[in-house]
Design an enzyme around this catalytic site. Structure first.
Site: not given
Ligand code: SAM
Length: 215
Positions: A70, A119, A123, A155, A193, A195
């Protein structure tokens, strides 16, 4: 994910025996089995957020070692609060940006990768930052064992379609795919998860694909 600065999170993380910080990862490369004290397979979740999925997986599979990756302390600290309570011996965390994943693991060291609700970076000019882009697939190739695979859930249909295309273009093999996980034969045994719970409660179908490199 909405990020709040959680007071004291950096200090909590620095003091935790369950966390490896970005500045310490090079020492761990190739030595993760020593840290766990066994030779069990190592599975990682990249972007694990508050850690519900990886903690449930670690509880269900004591024969597998899990590492949650994370980027943000403010999120990771929530997973640590749970781990401080449960003290699962087969679970630890790395605070780092996944762009540096090859600095943390030796080739062949990782036996499975989970990407959950990554994420979307909608874009076009940010496409390379998506954790399922060809650039990330090349990084994963450099840390995975020959038999290793990836499970990706989201999703977000545009992100999912992009990820399917990226996998195909990079020559990966898609073992199975669904555009509505919870109403598919793959629903049985699915570990939710944070999310996933939130978005499925809003009525969004969950897409999932399981894929691996062709050897
Ligand atoms: N996986 C979890 C879930 O499904 O509930 C969290 C989903 S959340 C939308 C995306 C997570 O990925 C965030 O906590 C974000 O900080 C982390 N994240 C995004 N880009 C990342 C990266 N390059 N390296 C490590 N973590 C990353």
């Amino acid at each position: 994910m909405r990020l709040r600065n959680v007071k004291g999170s950096r200090e909590t993380i620095a003091a935790s025996e369950y966390v490896v910080l970005e500045e310490q990862i090079s020492e761990m490369k190739g030595r993760w089995h020593e840290r766990f004290g066994n030779n069990h397979p190592i599975h990682i979740e990249i972007g694990m957020g508050k850690g519900r999925f990886i903690m449930d997986m670690a509880r269900l599979h004591p024969e597998i070692n899990y590492i949650g990756v994370e980027k943000f302390s403010s999120v990771l600290v929530r997973a640590l609060e749970k781990q401080a309570e449960h003290k699962l011996p087969n679970l630890c965390f790395i605070r780092m940006d996944a762009e540096l994943i090859e600095d943390a693991f030796e080739k062949g060291e990782i036996d499975y990768i989970y990407l959950n609700f990554s994420d979307p970076w909608p874009k076009d000019r940010h496409a390379k930052r998506r954790l399922t882009s060809d650039r990330f697939l090349a990084r994963y190739t450099n840390i995975m064992s020959d038999e290793a695979g990836i499970t990706f859930k989201t999703d977000n249909r545009p992100l999912f379609d992009f990820s399917v295309e990226s996998a195909k273009e990079a020559g990966w093999q898609i073992d199975n795919i669904t555009y509505d996980l919870h109403n598919s034969p793959y629903a049985e045994g699915n570990v939710m998860t944070e999310y996933e719970q939130r978005f499925s409660e809003q009525g969004n179908p969950i897409c999932r694909m399981v894929y691996r490199r062709r050897n």
